[in-house]
Write a protein that holds these residues in place. Structure first.
Motif, PDB file in Angstrom:
ATOM      1  N   PHE A 218       0.831  -1.204   0.000  1.00 15.62           N
ATOM      2  CA  PHE A 218       0.000   0.000   0.000  1.00 15.62           C
ATOM      3  C   PHE A 218       0.865   1.253   0.000  1.00 15.62           C
ATOM      4  O   PHE A 218       0.645   2.176  -0.784  1.00 15.62           O
ATOM      5  CB  PHE A 218      -0.936   0.002   1.213  1.00 15.62           C
ATOM      6  N   TRP A 219       1.867   1.307   0.894  1.00 18.43           N
ATOM      7  CA  TRP A 219       2.645   2.545   0.985  1.00 18.43           C
ATOM      8  C   TRP A 219       3.678   2.668  -0.136  1.00 18.43           C
ATOM      9  O   TRP A 219       3.986   3.780  -0.565  1.00 18.43           O
ATOM     10  CB  TRP A 219       3.282   2.688   2.363  1.00 18.43           C
ATOM     11  N   ARG A 224       4.631   5.642  -5.895  1.00 21.45           N
ATOM     12  CA  ARG A 224       4.932   5.509  -7.320  1.00 21.45           C
ATOM     13  C   ARG A 224       4.270   6.605  -8.146  1.00 21.45           C
ATOM     14  O   ARG A 224       3.193   7.109  -7.802  1.00 21.45           O
ATOM     15  CB  ARG A 224       4.504   4.129  -7.819  1.00 21.45           C
ATOM     16  N   ILE A 225       4.936   6.945  -9.278  1.00 24.13           N
ATOM     17  CA  ILE A 225       4.432   8.020 -10.136  1.00 24.13           C
ATOM     18  C   ILE A 225       4.140   7.545 -11.550  1.00 24.13           C
ATOM     19  O   ILE A 225       3.789   8.354 -12.411  1.00 24.13           O
ATOM     20  CB  ILE A 225       5.434   9.194 -10.190  1.00 24.13           C
ATOM     21  N   ASP A 226       4.295   6.228 -11.803  1.00 30.77           N
ATOM     22  CA  ASP A 226       3.990   5.728 -13.141  1.00 30.77           C
ATOM     23  C   ASP A 226       2.491   5.816 -13.392  1.00 30.77           C
ATOM     24  O   ASP A 226       1.684   5.875 -12.464  1.00 30.77           O
ATOM     25  CB  ASP A 226       4.477   4.279 -13.304  1.00 30.77           C
ATOM     26  N   GLU A 227       2.124   5.824 -14.628  1.00 33.60           N
ATOM     27  CA  GLU A 227       0.713   5.974 -15.004  1.00 33.60           C
ATOM     28  C   GLU A 227      -0.098   4.789 -14.504  1.00 33.60           C
ATOM     29  O   GLU A 227       0.298   3.636 -14.658  1.00 33.60           O
ATOM     30  CB  GLU A 227       0.597   6.071 -16.525  1.00 33.60           C
ATOM     31  N   ASN A 237      -4.129  -0.300  -7.522  1.00 31.52           N
ATOM     32  CA  ASN A 237      -3.417  -1.285  -6.710  1.00 31.52           C
ATOM     33  C   ASN A 237      -3.523  -0.986  -5.211  1.00 31.52           C
ATOM     34  O   ASN A 237      -3.390  -1.894  -4.388  1.00 31.52           O
ATOM     35  CB  ASN A 237      -1.947  -1.354  -7.122  1.00 31.52           C
ATOM     36  N   ASN A 238      -3.728   0.277  -4.849  1.00 35.53           N
ATOM     37  CA  ASN A 238      -3.967   0.594  -3.447  1.00 35.53           C
ATOM     38  C   ASN A 238      -5.283  -0.006  -2.971  1.00 35.53           C
ATOM     39  O   ASN A 238      -5.358  -0.574  -1.868  1.00 35.53           O
ATOM     40  CB  ASN A 238      -3.982   2.101  -3.226  1.00 35.53           C
ATOM     41  N   TRP A 239      -6.319   0.139  -3.790  1.00 37.52           N
ATOM     42  CA  TRP A 239      -7.608  -0.436  -3.434  1.00 37.52           C
ATOM     43  C   TRP A 239      -7.530  -1.957  -3.390  1.00 37.52           C
ATOM     44  O   TRP A 239      -8.122  -2.595  -2.502  1.00 37.52           O
ATOM     45  CB  TRP A 239      -8.688   0.008  -4.423  1.00 37.52           C
TER      46      TRP A 239
END
Length: 328
Positions: A218-219, A224-227, A237-239
């Protein structure tokens, strides 16, 4: 931005094994798979299974896992392959990077279930044995992102910042591949310790791995900054991490109440070394053995007959031998 220190990225994504060029991403995955099979095999035998079983199951689980991992990535990042100006053929180029751990676990579980069902093995027990190895395999596999200069985090000037110059971004960024790699090592160690301390069984060691991994994912995903697709301000992916974490914790609690303890038998026949066709054939007497038995029986008949010719109470050599044989 003044940088005191940083982690350099490799100048090439290939590793040359003699004259053979191999993509660093693929090499990391291969090494991770071997580590998972080796450690899983040792743990499986320690739990009462047969040597070689984990490798046999891996023949099914690994291909299913790779297909599932790639499918998850392509489906959730379809714009990279089917958007305007994109080449759909690139969806098959797994060596260029792009796999999803969620799909890998789901696909691998399907393959493992098929193999375990064929051998009469309970899937939860097998999952408990291979759980730490999977975590260590992920730790190794994440270094493939380092080779490809991908999936890094936000810009930073920390001493462990990652240098990136891939034609898209240039500068120093959070090495999220390293964060997740170290986290996975910790998860593997945690599962091994908890399994020894609490004798986890019935899939609870695997559930602990899932819960611990998703907490860290999660963290790292948040950095990450990729699209990526977002839902209510959070990356997909967090959800997924939240949902899978809650499911794993729920399984831990419910399973501990319904089926406490650990399985006594994890593989049919392993406890007594029986159960294979070759062993069964070795234990079955052949024609020669049966013939020898018949000859031995025939040789005993005259001795028995000699005893019968003696009169009641009359001492003789035959009765002495017969009495000695009974006593022994």
């Amino acid at each position: 931005m003044e940088i005191l220190a940083s982690i350099p990225s490799p100048g090439t994504s290939e590793v040359h094994l003699g004259p053979l060029p191999l993509r660093g991403y693929a090499l990391c995955i291969i090494i991770g798979v071997f580590v998972a099979i080796w450690l899983g095999g040792k743990r499986w035998v320690a739990r009462g299974g047969r040597p070689g079983t984990v490798a046999d199951v891996a023949v099914w689980a690994v291909p299913f896992g790779l297909v599932g991992a790639r499918l998850y990535h392509v489906v959730t990042d379809y714009q990279l392959y089917f958007g305007e100006g994109r080449d759909p053929v690139n969806a098959f180029k797994i060596w260029d990077g792009g796999i999803g751990i969620w799909g890998a676990i789901a696909g691998g579980a399907v393959g493992a279930w098929i193999a375990c069902r064929r051998r009469g093995i309970p899937l939860p027990a097998f999952a408990d044995a291979v759980a730490p190895g999977i975590a260590f395999a992920q730790a190794i596999g994440r270094w493939g992102n380092w080779f490809n200069q991908e999936l890094y985090g936000k810009p930073t000037d920390l001493p462990w910042a990652l240098e990136i110059d891939n034609g898209i971004d240039s500068g120093t960024f959070h090495p999220t591949f390293l964060y997740e790699s170290l986290w996975c090592v910790g998860v593997g160690v945690l599962v091994i310790w908890a399994d020894r301390r609490f004798k986890l069984g019935h899939g609870r060691a695997f559930a602990l791995y899932v819960a611990a991994y998703t907490a860290g994912r999660f963290w790292t995903e948040y950095l990450r900054i990729d699209e990526a697709h977002e839902v209510l301000g959070l990356r997909l992916n967090n959800w997924t991490s939240i949902v899978v974490f809650l499911a794993a914790v729920a399984y831990l609690v419910i399973s501990a109440k319904r089926r406490p303890g650990r399985e006594e038998i994890v593989e049919p026949g392993a406890e007594d070394g029986s159960g294979t066709e070759d062993e069964a054939a070795a234990e079955k007497p052949g024609p020669d053995a049966e013939a020898d038995g018949e000859r031995a029986g025939a040789d005993e008949e005259p001795a028995k007959g000699a005893d019968l010719t003696k009169k009641d109470g009359e001492p003789g050599e035959g009765t002495d031998k017969a009495g000695a044989a009974s006593a022994s």
